[in-house]
Structures are given as structure tokens and as C-alpha cells.
Design a protein around this motif. Structure first.
Motif, PDB file in Angstrom:
ATOM      1  N   LEU A 196       0.842  -1.194   0.000  1.00  0.00           N
ATOM      2  CA  LEU A 196       0.000   0.000   0.000  1.00  0.00           C
ATOM      3  C   LEU A 196       0.878   1.244   0.000  1.00  0.00           C
ATOM      4  O   LEU A 196       1.803   1.351   0.815  1.00  0.00           O
ATOM      5  N   ALA A 197       0.593   2.163  -0.909  1.00  0.00           N
ATOM      6  CA  ALA A 197       1.333   3.426  -0.976  1.00  0.00           C
ATOM      7  C   ALA A 197       1.009   4.282   0.249  1.00  0.00           C
ATOM      8  O   ALA A 197      -0.127   4.288   0.733  1.00  0.00           O
ATOM      9  N   ASP A 198       2.006   5.003   0.723  1.00  0.00           N
ATOM     10  CA  ASP A 198       1.820   5.868   1.894  1.00  0.00           C
ATOM     11  C   ASP A 198       0.714   6.902   1.679  1.00  0.00           C
ATOM     12  O   ASP A 198       0.061   7.318   2.629  1.00  0.00           O
ATOM     13  N   SER A 199       0.484   7.285   0.426  1.00  0.00           N
ATOM     14  CA  SER A 199      -0.527   8.308   0.126  1.00  0.00           C
ATOM     15  C   SER A 199      -1.937   7.869   0.499  1.00  0.00           C
ATOM     16  O   SER A 199      -2.840   8.697   0.631  1.00  0.00           O
ATOM     17  N   HIS A 200      -2.167   6.588   0.702  1.00  0.00           N
ATOM     18  CA  HIS A 200      -3.499   6.089   1.035  1.00  0.00           C
ATOM     19  C   HIS A 200      -3.775   6.073   2.540  1.00  0.00           C
ATOM     20  O   HIS A 200      -4.906   5.797   2.948  1.00  0.00           O
ATOM     21  N   PHE A 201      -2.788   6.377   3.340  1.00  0.00           N
ATOM     22  CA  PHE A 201      -2.981   6.229   4.776  1.00  0.00           C
ATOM     23  C   PHE A 201      -3.874   7.299   5.396  1.00  0.00           C
ATOM     24  O   PHE A 201      -4.438   7.080   6.460  1.00  0.00           O
TER      25      PHE A 201
ATOM     26  N   GLU B  71      -6.805   8.159   4.201  1.00  0.00           N
ATOM     27  CA  GLU B  71      -8.126   7.522   4.123  1.00  0.00           C
ATOM     28  C   GLU B  71      -8.249   6.408   5.170  1.00  0.00           C
ATOM     29  O   GLU B  71      -9.265   6.296   5.857  1.00  0.00           O
ATOM     30  N   LEU B  72      -7.200   5.598   5.292  1.00  0.00           N
ATOM     31  CA  LEU B  72      -7.242   4.504   6.261  1.00  0.00           C
ATOM     32  C   LEU B  72      -7.268   5.018   7.693  1.00  0.00           C
ATOM     33  O   LEU B  72      -7.962   4.452   8.539  1.00  0.00           O
ATOM     34  N   ASN B  73      -6.533   6.084   7.970  1.00  0.00           N
ATOM     35  CA  ASN B  73      -6.528   6.652   9.322  1.00  0.00           C
ATOM     36  C   ASN B  73      -7.898   7.199   9.702  1.00  0.00           C
ATOM     37  O   ASN B  73      -8.304   7.111  10.860  1.00  0.00           O
ATOM     38  N   LYS B  74      -8.620   7.759   8.746  1.00  0.00           N
ATOM     39  CA  LYS B  74      -9.980   8.256   9.029  1.00  0.00           C
ATOM     40  C   LYS B  74     -10.874   7.097   9.470  1.00  0.00           C
ATOM     41  O   LYS B  74     -11.602   7.194  10.463  1.00  0.00           O
ATOM     42  N   LEU B  75     -10.805   5.980   8.742  1.00  0.00           N
ATOM     43  CA  LEU B  75     -11.596   4.806   9.112  1.00  0.00           C
ATOM     44  C   LEU B  75     -11.139   4.233  10.449  1.00  0.00           C
ATOM     45  O   LEU B  75     -11.962   3.798  11.257  1.00  0.00           O
ATOM     46  N   ASP B  76      -9.848   4.250  10.695  1.00  0.00           N
ATOM     47  CA  ASP B  76      -9.305   3.757  11.958  1.00  0.00           C
ATOM     48  C   ASP B  76      -9.823   4.598  13.126  1.00  0.00           C
ATOM     49  O   ASP B  76     -10.189   4.063  14.174  1.00  0.00           O
TER      50      ASP B  76
ATOM     51  N   ALA C 105     -15.160  -1.790   6.097  1.00  0.00           N
ATOM     52  CA  ALA C 105     -14.755  -0.710   5.189  1.00  0.00           C
ATOM     53  C   ALA C 105     -13.238  -0.527   5.203  1.00  0.00           C
ATOM     54  O   ALA C 105     -12.623  -0.294   4.152  1.00  0.00           O
ATOM     55  N   LEU C 106     -12.628  -0.646   6.380  1.00  0.00           N
ATOM     56  CA  LEU C 106     -11.179  -0.508   6.498  1.00  0.00           C
ATOM     57  C   LEU C 106     -10.472  -1.617   5.711  1.00  0.00           C
ATOM     58  O   LEU C 106      -9.562  -1.360   4.918  1.00  0.00           O
ATOM     59  N   LEU C 107     -10.904  -2.848   5.911  1.00  0.00           N
ATOM     60  CA  LEU C 107     -10.286  -3.973   5.216  1.00  0.00           C
ATOM     61  C   LEU C 107     -10.548  -3.900   3.715  1.00  0.00           C
ATOM     62  O   LEU C 107      -9.648  -4.168   2.906  1.00  0.00           O
TER      63      LEU C 107
ATOM     64  N   ILE D  46      -3.949   1.624  13.164  1.00  0.00           N
ATOM     65  CA  ILE D  46      -3.001   2.223  12.240  1.00  0.00           C
ATOM     66  C   ILE D  46      -2.289   3.376  12.929  1.00  0.00           C
ATOM     67  O   ILE D  46      -2.914   4.365  13.301  1.00  0.00           O
ATOM     68  N   PRO D  47      -0.979   3.247  13.150  1.00  0.00           N
ATOM     69  CA  PRO D  47      -0.233   4.323  13.815  1.00  0.00           C
ATOM     70  C   PRO D  47      -0.237   5.595  12.988  1.00  0.00           C
ATOM     71  O   PRO D  47      -0.225   5.547  11.773  1.00  0.00           O
ATOM     72  N   GLY D  48      -0.270   6.720  13.681  1.00  0.00           N
ATOM     73  CA  GLY D  48      -0.142   7.993  12.992  1.00  0.00           C
ATOM     74  C   GLY D  48      -1.351   8.835  13.035  1.00  0.00           C
ATOM     75  O   GLY D  48      -2.429   8.558  13.306  1.00  0.00           O
TER      76      GLY D  48
END
Length: 92
Positions: A13-18, A20-25, A46-48, A90-92
Motif C-alpha cells: 500500500l502506498a503511503d498516500s493512502h494512509f 483515508e485509512l486513518n480516518k476509518l481507523d 470498510a477498512l479492510l 493504524i499508527p499515525g
């Protein structure tokens, strides 16, 4: 970044997608803290799904070190709670 979904496999996964993933996290963490089982199920799915959609699946025989490990889709709220850090899954 290599992301593993337990019981399924790994995705690159490219870092640029995190973002979106952090919002779901963040949503998942709030639902867990509030005991919202239905919301937790929906957001975990949705996260998976986002990891699967945004990432590139690695071959089944690839054994790359995973930098992030996510639970199975059917993981219980308690199982996911045990996997959490202060930042969520997801850290961050």
C-alpha cells in the motif's frame, strides 16, 4: 508499506493512502469505545475493503515482513481491542 490482513494475505500500500485509512481507523476506535457493535462491524469491513481496493496483493508465496497487521473480518470487538495501540490499529 506492507499490510497483512490476518488469515488473508498481504498487500503493498502506498503511503498516500494512509489518510483515508486513518480516518476509518479513528471511526473504528470511536465505535469500539462507545460499544457500537454494528458500527464497529461496518467500519472494520470498510477498512479492510479499502486495503484490498487501494493496495496491490502480494503473491501467496511471498513472505515479506508486514509493517502493519489488521484483524480478520470476523474478529470480535474484544479481539480488535487487544490489537490496538494508543493510535488505533493504524499508527499515525
Amino acid at each position: 508499506m506492507i499490510v497483512r490482513i490476518m488469515g488473508e494475505g498481504q498487500w503493498n500500500l502506498a503511503d498516500s493512502h494512509f489518510a483515508e485509512l486513518n480516518k476509518l481507523d479513528d471511526e473504528l476506535l470511536a465505535e469500539m469505545e462507545g460499544g457500537d457493535e454494528a458500527g464497529f462491524r461496518r467500519t472494520l469491513g470498510a477498512l479492510l475493503d479499502s486495503v484490498r481496493r487501494l493496495g496491490t496483493a502480494l503473491p501467496d508465496d511471498a513472505l515479506e515482513p508486514s509493517e502493519l497487521i489488521l484483524p480478520t473480518p470476523d474478529a470480535s470487538l474484544e479481539e480488535v481491542r487487544e490489537m490496538l495501540s494508543d493510535d488505533g490499529l493504524i499508527p499515525g
